[in-house]
Scaffold this motif. Structure first.
Motif, PDB file in Angstrom:
ATOM      1  N   ASN A 219      11.939  17.406 -30.937  1.00 31.01           N
ATOM      2  CA  ASN A 219      13.372  17.712 -30.991  1.00 31.01           C
ATOM      3  C   ASN A 219      13.882  18.177 -29.634  1.00 31.01           C
ATOM      4  O   ASN A 219      15.016  17.864 -29.250  1.00 31.01           O
ATOM      5  CB  ASN A 219      13.642  18.767 -32.061  1.00 31.01           C
ATOM      6  CG  ASN A 219      13.533  18.212 -33.465  1.00 31.01           C
ATOM      7  OD1 ASN A 219      13.734  17.004 -33.668  1.00 31.01           O
ATOM      8  ND2 ASN A 219      13.232  19.059 -34.438  1.00 31.01           N
ATOM      9  N   ARG A 222      14.416  15.161 -27.648  1.00 27.79           N
ATOM     10  CA  ARG A 222      15.593  14.447 -28.144  1.00 27.79           C
ATOM     11  C   ARG A 222      16.888  15.080 -27.623  1.00 27.79           C
ATOM     12  O   ARG A 222      17.843  14.375 -27.290  1.00 27.79           O
ATOM     13  CB  ARG A 222      15.581  14.446 -29.674  1.00 27.79           C
ATOM     14  CG  ARG A 222      16.815  13.785 -30.299  1.00 27.79           C
ATOM     15  CD  ARG A 222      16.750  13.874 -31.803  1.00 27.79           C
ATOM     16  NE  ARG A 222      15.742  12.976 -32.348  1.00 27.79           N
ATOM     17  CZ  ARG A 222      15.058  13.195 -33.475  1.00 27.79           C
ATOM     18  NH1 ARG A 222      15.240  14.326 -34.138  1.00 27.79           N
ATOM     19  NH2 ARG A 222      14.192  12.315 -33.918  1.00 27.79           N
ATOM     20  N   LYS A 223      16.872  16.399 -27.528  1.00 24.36           N
ATOM     21  CA  LYS A 223      18.071  17.107 -27.076  1.00 24.36           C
ATOM     22  C   LYS A 223      18.251  17.060 -25.559  1.00 24.36           C
ATOM     23  O   LYS A 223      19.351  17.294 -25.042  1.00 24.36           O
ATOM     24  CB  LYS A 223      18.007  18.569 -27.520  1.00 24.36           C
ATOM     25  CG  LYS A 223      18.049  18.768 -29.033  1.00 24.36           C
ATOM     26  CD  LYS A 223      17.817  20.223 -29.384  1.00 24.36           C
ATOM     27  CE  LYS A 223      17.740  20.458 -30.896  1.00 24.36           C
ATOM     28  NZ  LYS A 223      17.435  21.878 -31.212  1.00 24.36           N
TER      29      LYS A 223
END
Length: 247
Positions: A219, A222-223
């Motif tokens: 994550n 992804r960010k």
């Protein structure tokens, strides 16, 4: 550290070329001709040692034969002189005649014994000469195999080195387009990580260490901004994001 996504993708191209260079270096070191030449060279050295020993023995036997023939010649000459004295009638004393005849007989026996020695030495020398000839032929045959293997190895070297030159040139061109700081980090990591400094992120798996990122780490990737240079939390290599990263 930030770098344009295209530059990060380009880093994978550099990595691919570096892997190819590693493969070529390994191929060069691992050519079967290396082991073949090493084995043949050991055989050649052993045969050369045997040949030198045989040549030395042949030389010693030749001197021994010469000495034995000289001994025979000396006895023969002495026997001839004694026979001439006997035939000339110069010796009239019965006792001297008996002694002279006894010496001639003794010299004849001595000559026969020495001639037997000459024959024995000649047989040994002939056997040694045959051994020298055999070893000379074997040394030549092994040397021929070494020359053949060396020629094949050198031909393989030439082919590999030609490809290395081509790949190296291609790497120089591509690496020149990668930002210096990014390339510096990549080279540092490559030295630390067994030749792999940058790896593709495929789905959630780092293709460098082959480990799946945790949900939290994935994550975070992804960010992250597309310009951000992200690193694998497992191995520390640069993670390059592509359309197949599953982001």
């Amino acid at each position: 550290m930030n770098a344009a996504p295209a530059d990060q993708i380009r880093l994978l191209d550099v990595q691919g070329l570096d892997v190819r260079l590693q493969q070529l270096a390994h191929k060069r070191r691992s050519l079967p001709e290396h082991a073949e030449i090493e084995s043949l060279t050991k055989d050649h050295t052993q045969l050369r040692d045997l040949l030198v020993a045989a040549q030395t023995e042949e030389s010693d036997t030749a001197r021994e034969q010469t000495k034995a023939e000289q001994d025979v010649d000396q006895v023969r000459q002495r026997a001839v002189r004694d026979q001439q004295r006997l035939d000339s009638g110069a010796v009239s004393s019965p006792k001297d005649l008996e002694n002279l005849q006894r010496e001639i007989a003794s010299l004849a026996k001595r000559q026969g014994d020495l001639e037997d020695i000459v024959l024995e030495v000649m047989e040994r020398r002939e056997s040694t000469q045959e051994r020298v000839a055999e070893l000379t032929e074997r040394v030549g045959a092994v040397q021929g195999k070494i020359d053949d293997a060396t020629a094949r190895r050198d031909a393989a070297f030439e082919e590999i080195d030609g490809e290395v030159a081509t790949v190296t040139k291609e790497r120089e061109v591509i690496a020149a387009a990668v930002p210096a700081d990014l390339l510096k980090l990549y080279d540092k990591l490559r030295d630390q990580q067994g030749g792999i400094g940058a790896a593709r992120l495929y789905q959630r798996t780092c293709q460098g260490c082959r480990q799946e990122l945790s949900i939290t780490d994935f994550n975070d990737v992804r960010k992250a901004s597309p310009d951000t240079v992200v690193r694998c939390e497992n191995c520390g290599r640069i993670l390059v994001r592509t359309s197949e990263s599953g982001l």
